[in-house]
Design a protein around this motif. Structure first.
Motif, PDB file in Angstrom:
ATOM      1  N   TYR A  77     -37.743  23.271   2.107  1.00  0.00           N
ATOM      2  CA  TYR A  77     -38.639  22.343   2.795  1.00  0.00           C
ATOM      3  C   TYR A  77     -39.844  23.077   3.376  1.00  0.00           C
ATOM      4  O   TYR A  77     -40.973  22.562   3.341  1.00  0.00           O
ATOM      5  CB  TYR A  77     -37.905  21.618   3.925  1.00  0.00           C
ATOM      6  N   GLY A  93     -27.565  24.306   0.936  1.00  0.00           N
ATOM      7  CA  GLY A  93     -28.561  24.479  -0.102  1.00  0.00           C
ATOM      8  C   GLY A  93     -28.048  23.942  -1.420  1.00  0.00           C
ATOM      9  O   GLY A  93     -27.013  23.270  -1.480  1.00  0.00           O
ATOM     10  N   PHE A 134     -31.868  24.674   1.673  1.00  0.00           N
ATOM     11  CA  PHE A 134     -32.638  23.450   1.889  1.00  0.00           C
ATOM     12  C   PHE A 134     -33.779  23.656   2.880  1.00  0.00           C
ATOM     13  O   PHE A 134     -34.917  23.249   2.621  1.00  0.00           O
ATOM     14  CB  PHE A 134     -31.721  22.322   2.385  1.00  0.00           C
ATOM     15  N   GLY A 190     -32.343  16.301  -1.415  1.00  0.00           N
ATOM     16  CA  GLY A 190     -32.166  16.812  -0.067  1.00  0.00           C
ATOM     17  C   GLY A 190     -31.909  15.719   0.947  1.00  0.00           C
ATOM     18  O   GLY A 190     -31.052  15.860   1.834  1.00  0.00           O
ATOM     19  N   ASP A 205     -28.503  17.079   2.329  1.00  0.00           N
ATOM     20  CA  ASP A 205     -28.712  18.270   3.148  1.00  0.00           C
ATOM     21  C   ASP A 205     -27.909  18.296   4.444  1.00  0.00           C
ATOM     22  O   ASP A 205     -27.922  19.305   5.151  1.00  0.00           O
ATOM     23  CB  ASP A 205     -30.197  18.516   3.423  1.00  0.00           C
TER      24      ASP A 205
END
Length: 242
Positions: free
Chosen positions: A165, A92, A161, A83, A87
């Motif tokens: 998180y 994603g 993403f 990520g 990201d």
């Protein structure tokens, strides 16, 4: 810019053979989308030899933490590392296993479709390992009033993403091991119109024993520890012409 990010985590000393090679070959032959493929983790000679189309991201395994299941902590650490690198370029990622082999053509819609294995995560009394984490996850979901479906199908799955998180932070997944897919999908897809994976599903066949015959009509073949065999390897060699 590539449309989709496909991420395959890899641990060399847990491989039984050429699993990663066949997984990678399957994505390039059968995934009919524009995508970038990233292998994160340990070095694999096949990946290094094909870096013109595979991006290798080295990432050492996390250290053992007493009372926690290392593979789940390691999975989260690898995805967070990916990520940090990607990201800003992708919304994603598709997380795929190194022992899941595409053998039929498919599209992003086949990955995106929510798929679960069981209506409820089964209760378990194991004191450590994967099934201990399944029980920890079941109890946490129950405590929070979230869904309780078991989304562990071994099919490739898509994570946003920012949602990923949030799940990591909400459940302290950097330090506490849980089954991340069950936390994620029970959080965001609790009431989704999802498909249950059955033994006859067109999506995946999970080979758990040496004498299981690969079914070429499935999109993905996968194997457990006891399902990798010379018979499966020969089938995949013939399929990919190597």
């Amino acid at each position: 810019m590539n449309k989709y990010l496909v991420v395959i985590p890899y641990i060399h000393n847990e491989a039984q053979g050429r699993e990663l090679e066949f997984a990678v070959r399957g994505w390039f032959r059968h995934f009919h989308e524009t995508f970038k493929l990233v292998v994160v983790g340990d070095v694999c000679p096949f990946v290094i030899a094909n870096q013109d189309r595979i991006e290798f991201v080295p990432k050492s395994r996390v250290q053992d933490v007493p009372g926690q299941y290392r593979p789940h902590l390691d999975h989260v650490a690898k995805m967070l590392h990916v990520g940090r690198l990607f990201d800003t370029k992708f919304d994603g990622f598709i997380q795929a296993a190194d022992d899941c082999y595409p053998v039929q053509d498919f599209h992003f819609s086949d990955v995106l479709l929510p798929k679960y294995f069981e209506l409820e995560i089964p209760e378990c009394n194991e004191e450590e390992g994967f099934w201990h984490d399944m029980e920890k996850t079941r109890l946490r979901l129950q405590k929070l009033g979230l869904g309780n479906r078991n989304w562990e199908t071994h099919c490739p799955r898509y994570y946003d993403f920012q949602r990923y998180y949030a799940v990591v932070n909400d459940h302290n997944l950097r330090h506490q091991s849980f089954v991340v897919e069950n936390l994620y999908f029970n959080t965001y897809f609790k009431d989704a119109d999802a498909l249950q994976i059955t033994p006859d599903s067109r999506f995946i066949q999970r080979l758990e024993t040496l004498n299981t015959i690969p079914d070429p009509t499935r999109i993905w073949l996968s194997n457990g520890v006891y399902g990798w065999s010379r018979q499966l390897e020969s089938y995949l060699e013939n399929h990919f012409g190597v």
